[in-house]
Design an enzyme around this catalytic site. Structure first.
Site, mmCIF file in Angstrom:
data_model
loop_
_atom_site.group_PDB
_atom_site.id
_atom_site.type_symbol
_atom_site.label_atom_id
_atom_site.label_comp_id
_atom_site.label_asym_id
_atom_site.label_seq_id
_atom_site.Cartn_x
_atom_site.Cartn_y
_atom_site.Cartn_z
ATOM 1 N N GLU A 32 0.820 -1.209 0.000
ATOM 2 C CA GLU A 32 0.000 0.000 0.000
ATOM 3 C C GLU A 32 0.857 1.264 0.000
ATOM 4 O O GLU A 32 0.501 2.255 -0.631
ATOM 5 C CB GLU A 32 -0.915 0.031 1.232
ATOM 6 C CG GLU A 32 -1.988 -1.030 1.222
ATOM 7 C CD GLU A 32 -2.817 -0.995 2.478
ATOM 8 O OE1 GLU A 32 -3.994 -0.626 2.390
ATOM 9 O OE2 GLU A 32 -2.276 -1.325 3.558
ATOM 10 N N TYR A 83 -13.210 27.694 2.094
ATOM 11 C CA TYR A 83 -13.159 26.279 1.722
ATOM 12 C C TYR A 83 -11.936 25.942 0.872
ATOM 13 O O TYR A 83 -11.530 24.788 0.810
ATOM 14 C CB TYR A 83 -14.447 25.799 1.059
ATOM 15 C CG TYR A 83 -15.001 26.659 -0.052
ATOM 16 C CD1 TYR A 83 -14.485 26.591 -1.334
ATOM 17 C CD2 TYR A 83 -16.060 27.519 0.196
ATOM 18 C CE1 TYR A 83 -15.002 27.361 -2.346
ATOM 19 C CE2 TYR A 83 -16.595 28.292 -0.816
ATOM 20 C CZ TYR A 83 -16.061 28.213 -2.088
ATOM 21 O OH TYR A 83 -16.578 28.978 -3.097
ATOM 22 N N GLU A 104 -7.039 6.860 10.803
ATOM 23 C CA GLU A 104 -7.339 7.619 12.022
ATOM 24 C C GLU A 104 -6.298 8.717 12.258
ATOM 25 O O GLU A 104 -6.626 9.826 12.663
ATOM 26 C CB GLU A 104 -7.375 6.695 13.247
ATOM 27 C CG GLU A 104 -8.515 5.713 13.263
ATOM 28 C CD GLU A 104 -8.191 4.380 12.599
ATOM 29 O OE1 GLU A 104 -7.426 4.353 11.588
ATOM 30 O OE2 GLU A 104 -8.716 3.364 13.076
ATOM 31 N N LYS A 116 -10.850 4.977 2.165
ATOM 32 C CA LYS A 116 -9.959 4.286 1.227
ATOM 33 C C LYS A 116 -10.859 3.537 0.259
ATOM 34 O O LYS A 116 -11.679 2.713 0.666
ATOM 35 C CB LYS A 116 -9.038 3.305 1.961
ATOM 36 C CG LYS A 116 -8.103 2.557 1.018
ATOM 37 C CD LYS A 116 -7.211 1.586 1.748
ATOM 38 C CE LYS A 116 -6.092 2.344 2.403
ATOM 39 N NZ LYS A 116 -5.026 1.435 2.898
#
Length: 120
Positions: free
Chosen positions: A21, A53, A72, A98
């Site tokens: 990954e 934004y 996290e 993901k």
């Protein structure tokens, strides 16, 4: 109070616990909702009186570039930066997803959702 949402921010990044990954990377989606007092900006029509934004999108992109094992960790970094860099934000929720995670089976995405409030 008002709500500003920045939704479906698509990013390619290198998060994950598997060695593969961090080498090949994955597609991610980030959604953000912030709560702030928007009454002043509604009257003044000035960008400096609201939560920009473009600023929120930049924080997300910058934090997603930093490889981490866990989503996290990425979500927490995003929240920390928002609260440290914009005093108007009172509450924020971030969702980091993901897409097509390598967990076996046909899974569209896994999502981490974190919410924090400004400490008084």
């Amino acid at each position: 109070m008002g709500i500003i949402k920045v939704e479906n921010i698509r990013v390619f990044a290198y998060h994950g616990c598997l060695k593969e990954e961090t080498k090949i990377g994955s597609d991610y989606r980030v959604d953000l909702e912030v709560k702030a007092d928007l009454q002043t900006s509604a009257v003044t029509d000035k960008l400096g009186d609201t939560v920009d934004y473009v600023f929120l999108n930049r924080i997300i992109k910058e934090e997603m570039e930093i490889a981490s094992h866990l989503l996290e960790t990425v979500a927490k970094r995003i929240l920390n930066r928002i609260f440290n860099e914009d005093k108007l934000v009172k509450k924020a929720t971030v969702m980091v997803s993901k897409l097509n995670p390598p967990i076996g089976g046909d899974v569209e995405r896994v999502t981490i959702k974190m919410t924090e409030k400004r400490k008084k």
